[in-house]
Design an enzyme around this catalytic site. Structure first.
Site, PDB file in Angstrom:
ATOM      1  N   LYS A 141      44.725  31.149  -2.215  1.00  0.00           N
ATOM      2  CA  LYS A 141      44.564  30.252  -1.055  1.00  0.00           C
ATOM      3  C   LYS A 141      44.323  28.812  -1.515  1.00  0.00           C
ATOM      4  O   LYS A 141      44.799  27.851  -0.909  1.00  0.00           O
ATOM      5  CB  LYS A 141      43.402  30.736  -0.166  1.00  0.00           C
ATOM      6  CG  LYS A 141      43.066  29.792   1.011  1.00  0.00           C
ATOM      7  CD  LYS A 141      44.258  29.580   1.935  1.00  0.00           C
ATOM      8  CE  LYS A 141      43.963  28.943   3.269  1.00  0.00           C
ATOM      9  NZ  LYS A 141      43.318  27.676   3.323  1.00  0.00           N
ATOM     10  N   HIS A 178      47.556  27.456  -2.462  1.00  0.00           N
ATOM     11  CA  HIS A 178      48.274  27.197  -1.197  1.00  0.00           C
ATOM     12  C   HIS A 178      47.874  25.822  -0.661  1.00  0.00           C
ATOM     13  O   HIS A 178      48.708  25.004  -0.282  1.00  0.00           O
ATOM     14  CB  HIS A 178      47.929  28.287  -0.166  1.00  0.00           C
ATOM     15  CG  HIS A 178      48.281  27.943   1.249  1.00  0.00           C
ATOM     16  ND1 HIS A 178      47.541  27.054   2.014  1.00  0.00           N
ATOM     17  CD2 HIS A 178      49.310  28.320   2.047  1.00  0.00           C
ATOM     18  CE1 HIS A 178      48.095  26.917   3.203  1.00  0.00           C
ATOM     19  NE2 HIS A 178      49.163  27.682   3.257  1.00  0.00           N
ATOM     20  N   ASN A 179      46.574  25.568  -0.643  1.00  0.00           N
ATOM     21  CA  ASN A 179      46.103  24.287  -0.112  1.00  0.00           C
ATOM     22  C   ASN A 179      46.524  23.123  -1.003  1.00  0.00           C
ATOM     23  O   ASN A 179      46.805  22.032  -0.508  1.00  0.00           O
ATOM     24  CB  ASN A 179      44.583  24.305   0.047  1.00  0.00           C
ATOM     25  CG  ASN A 179      44.163  25.075   1.286  1.00  0.00           C
ATOM     26  OD1 ASN A 179      44.888  25.946   1.755  1.00  0.00           O
ATOM     27  ND2 ASN A 179      43.007  24.764   1.822  1.00  0.00           N
ATOM     28  N   GLY A 233      46.463  28.987   8.437  1.00  0.00           N
ATOM     29  CA  GLY A 233      47.208  28.855   9.687  1.00  0.00           C
ATOM     30  C   GLY A 233      46.461  28.085  10.753  1.00  0.00           C
ATOM     31  O   GLY A 233      46.963  27.905  11.860  1.00  0.00           O
ATOM     32  N   GLY A 234      45.253  27.639  10.407  1.00  0.00           N
ATOM     33  CA  GLY A 234      44.483  26.883  11.396  1.00  0.00           C
ATOM     34  C   GLY A 234      44.108  27.778  12.567  1.00  0.00           C
ATOM     35  O   GLY A 234      44.238  29.013  12.509  1.00  0.00           O
ATOM     36  N   ASN A 280      37.198  29.118   3.024  1.00  0.00           N
ATOM     37  CA  ASN A 280      37.847  28.482   1.872  1.00  0.00           C
ATOM     38  C   ASN A 280      36.826  28.379   0.742  1.00  0.00           C
ATOM     39  O   ASN A 280      36.346  27.303   0.409  1.00  0.00           O
ATOM     40  CB  ASN A 280      38.348  27.081   2.241  1.00  0.00           C
ATOM     41  CG  ASN A 280      39.717  27.118   2.880  1.00  0.00           C
ATOM     42  OD1 ASN A 280      40.498  28.048   2.658  1.00  0.00           O
ATOM     43  ND2 ASN A 280      40.017  26.114   3.691  1.00  0.00           N
ATOM     44  N   LYS A 294      38.284  18.457   1.997  1.00  0.00           N
ATOM     45  CA  LYS A 294      37.108  19.340   1.867  1.00  0.00           C
ATOM     46  C   LYS A 294      36.985  19.927   0.476  1.00  0.00           C
ATOM     47  O   LYS A 294      35.961  20.516   0.161  1.00  0.00           O
ATOM     48  CB  LYS A 294      37.182  20.448   2.903  1.00  0.00           C
ATOM     49  CG  LYS A 294      37.097  19.925   4.324  1.00  0.00           C
ATOM     50  CD  LYS A 294      36.660  21.006   5.294  1.00  0.00           C
ATOM     51  CE  LYS A 294      36.948  20.587   6.717  1.00  0.00           C
ATOM     52  NZ  LYS A 294      38.386  20.719   7.049  1.00  0.00           N
ATOM     53  N   GLU A 298      49.856  22.410  -0.059  1.00  0.00           N
ATOM     54  CA  GLU A 298      49.741  21.753   1.267  1.00  0.00           C
ATOM     55  C   GLU A 298      49.439  20.252   1.087  1.00  0.00           C
ATOM     56  O   GLU A 298      50.055  19.397   1.732  1.00  0.00           O
ATOM     57  CB  GLU A 298      48.627  22.457   2.046  1.00  0.00           C
ATOM     58  CG  GLU A 298      48.190  21.806   3.344  1.00  0.00           C
ATOM     59  CD  GLU A 298      46.959  22.543   3.926  1.00  0.00           C
ATOM     60  OE1 GLU A 298      47.014  23.772   4.096  1.00  0.00           O
ATOM     61  OE2 GLU A 298      45.940  21.873   4.207  1.00  0.00           O
ATOM     62  N   MET A 320      37.729  29.164  13.531  1.00  0.00           N
ATOM     63  CA  MET A 320      38.517  30.199  12.852  1.00  0.00           C
ATOM     64  C   MET A 320      37.956  31.600  13.123  1.00  0.00           C
ATOM     65  O   MET A 320      38.721  32.529  13.404  1.00  0.00           O
ATOM     66  CB  MET A 320      38.548  29.937  11.341  1.00  0.00           C
ATOM     67  CG  MET A 320      39.291  28.678  10.949  1.00  0.00           C
ATOM     68  SD  MET A 320      41.055  28.777  11.320  1.00  0.00           S
ATOM     69  CE  MET A 320      41.653  29.823  10.000  1.00  0.00           C
TER      70      MET A 320
HETATM   71  C1  6PG Z   1      45.024  26.355   6.180  1.00  0.00           C
HETATM   72  C2  6PG Z   1      44.448  25.028   5.844  1.00  0.00           C
HETATM   73  C3  6PG Z   1      43.006  24.969   6.172  1.00  0.00           C
HETATM   74  C4  6PG Z   1      42.472  23.551   6.158  1.00  0.00           C
HETATM   75  C5  6PG Z   1      41.827  23.192   4.871  1.00  0.00           C
HETATM   76  C6  6PG Z   1      42.246  21.911   4.237  1.00  0.00           C
HETATM   77  O1  6PG Z   1      45.625  26.923   5.292  1.00  0.00           O
HETATM   78  O2  6PG Z   1      44.884  26.790   7.314  1.00  0.00           O
HETATM   79  O3  6PG Z   1      44.627  24.737   4.485  1.00  0.00           O
HETATM   80  O4  6PG Z   1      42.353  25.859   5.324  1.00  0.00           O
HETATM   81  O5  6PG Z   1      43.422  22.677   6.543  1.00  0.00           O
HETATM   82  O6  6PG Z   1      40.483  23.163   5.188  1.00  0.00           O
HETATM   83  O7  6PG Z   1      41.437  20.899   4.680  1.00  0.00           O
HETATM   84  P1  6PG Z   1      41.194  19.494   3.997  1.00  0.00           P
HETATM   85  O8  6PG Z   1      42.460  18.712   4.187  1.00  0.00           O
HETATM   86  O9  6PG Z   1      40.073  18.972   4.812  1.00  0.00           O
HETATM   87  O10 6PG Z   1      40.821  19.682   2.583  1.00  0.00           O
END
Ligand code: 6PG
Length: 469
Positions: free
Chosen positions: A187, A190-191, A134-135, A107, A265, A194, A17
């Site tokens: 964030k 957001h995760n 956004g990876g 993060n 994570k 996700e 990153m």
């Molecule tokens: C992002 C992702 C990125 C990553 C996280 C989640 O927004 O780009 O969320 O931050 O994918 O680390 O990872 P885990 O699935 O390992 O918790």
């Protein structure tokens, strides 16, 4: 490595990153000073940067990196969260002057960010917690960024951040969402969203694989078709993609060869924990965290696979029903995420702008989707009681799609197939829909065994029951 000019910004941490962000900045013509925990990584990184190395200045360590920055210094740290961030701050601190800015783009736990901001502020130093999503591809070509810190640090960082951010139409996907830990909190949520989105896709995949018996290629085609409509999203797109990829050696779908043990994570778990601490509950996200945790116990699942399931089951829903069910569940999981943001905004007096948060999630980040543009519009219109579920457009969509979610969950339950996140969405919807709920019984029980008291529907005041029959 002496340099004649001073860099506008520094990037410490040249992993996936950090390296990608440094190249993104350099590509926009910004002079970037770079360093890494491992000094050997710096020349390697510069060598891989091609012509962009003209805008990159390499340094051996943190103190020399600082010496290469124009004042006030802006140093973006892209390093693992937790102890490494505290260690880097400790190493930097003697070399910093009032007005300098450290930006943590990892993060990080927002509680740590609040602590670090308050601590550094005592010395006139700025600490900015910034969520970056956004990876690698996002970081390199346009991430979505959720920025904490003060108005002053935002004004200083805004030009560079807007230059490197993803764009939705022409709107840069970066915003100063609030002070201290707000950027990292947003964030984290957001995760969490996700996690729920990914879990629901996994549950739908499981229904198609185990309930309908479809091969990966057929399931891929279903997800691909969803890209045309309201479900269009980055996660649906990559799901369709990964289901298509074949293992080079065996020729089988690669996904079929991957061990079903999910990693995590911590950010999804933090969302669930913080939601509970705030007196909220994001059950779709909790279910996703639980599903990953349970998946880790492969040996137990092997042993428990002999436990009986149902004898039969009702017919599996067709792909169109699954799509509509997913649409309902996604609206509900996003609504839960925004409820957590709302609770935090109140608790920490952050004054979060939910419409803007939805807007900066429309491009660049992992949860980018067509839905986020609709949610931004719903927030701009001001949903009743601030609740997305009550926004007229969302009410209409839920009315049209929740029946399909019921069919999907019902079919899964009847077949004994796990859908913890999809069913959590439905449980949330039905709980909020009940104007007369069932917790009157809970109150009666609490008063019976602990004299906790209750309120009545027919009289004001606090009461106790005389519980003799
Ligand atoms: C992002 C992702 C990125 C990553 C996280 C989640 O927004 O780009 O969320 O931050 O994918 O680390 O990872 P885990 O699935 O390992 O918790």
């Amino acid at each position: 490595m002496p340099h004649s000019s001073q860099a506008e910004i520094g990037v410490y941490g040249l992993g996936t990153m950090g390296g990608a962000l440094a190249l993104n900045l350099a590509e926009k013509g910004i002079q970037v000073a770079v360093a890494d925990y491992d000094p050997a990584r710096v020349p390697e990184f510069l060598a891989q940067s091609g012509s962009l190395s003209d805008h990159l200045m390499g340094y051996q360590d943190l103190p020399t990196l600082l010496s290469g920055l124009s004042r006030p210094r802006k140093l973006l740290m892209m390093i693992p969260s937790g102890a490494p961030v505290d260690a880097a701050i400790a190493a930097l601190r003697p070399h910093l002057d009032p007005g300098d800015m450290i930006i943590d783009g990892g993060n990080s736990d927002f509680n740590d960010t609040r602590r670090r901001s308050a601590d550094l502020a005592k010395s006139g130093l700025h600490f900015v917690g910034m969520g970056v999503s956004g990876g690698e591809d996002g970081a390199r070509h346009g991430p979505s960024m959720m920025v904490g810190g003060t108005e002053e640090t935002w004004a200083a960082l805004r030009p560079q951040l807007e230059t490197i951010a993803a764009r939705f139409d022409d709107d840069p996907c970066v915003a100063h969402v609030g002070p201290d830990g707000a950027g990292h909190f947003v964030k984290t949520v957001h995760n969490g969203i996700e996690y729920a989105d990914m879990q629901m896709l996994a549950e739908l995949y499981g229904l198609m694989r185990d309930g309908s018996g479809w091969p990966a290629s057929q399931i891929s085609a279903v997800f691909e078709s969803w890209q045309e409509g309201p479900l269009s999203s980055f996660l649906v797109e990559i799901t369709a993609h990964v289901l298509k990829v074949k293992d080079a050696q065996s020729g089988q779908p690669l996904v079929d060869l991957i061990l079903d043990q999910a990693g995590q994570k911590g950010t999804g778990r933090w969302t669930a924990i913080e939601a509970l601490k705030l007196g909220q509950s994001a059950t779709t996200i909790e279910a996703a965290v639980a599903a990953r945790s349970w998946s880790a116990g492969k040996a137990l699942r092997n042993a428990a696979s002999s436990l009986p399931g149902p004898a039969g089951g009702i017919a599996m829903p067709d792909a169109a029903t699954l799509a509509m069910g997913f649409e309902a569940a996604r609206i509900l999981s996003h609504a839960q995420g925004f409820r957590v943001l709302s609770a935090a905004s109140e608790e920490f007096a952050w004054d979060l702008d939910f419409a803007r948060i939805a807007e900066i999630w429309r491009a660049g980040c992992i949860i980018r989707s067509a839905l986020l543009d609709d949610l931004a519009a719903a927030f701009h219109a001001g949903p009743p009681m601030g609740e997305l579920m009550l926004a007229p457009a969302m009410q209409n969509r839920l009315a049209a799609t929740v029946p399909a979610l019921r069919i999907t969950v019902l079919a899964a339950l009847s077949a004994g197939l796990p859908v913890p996140s999809l069913s959590a969405a439905l449980g949330f919807y039905d709980s909020l829909r009940q104007s007369r709920g069932n917790t009157n019984l809970t109150q009666a029980q609490r008063d019976f065994f602990g004299a906790h008291g209750f309120r009545r529907i027919d009289r004001d005041g606090e009461f106790h029951g005389s519980w003799t029959v």
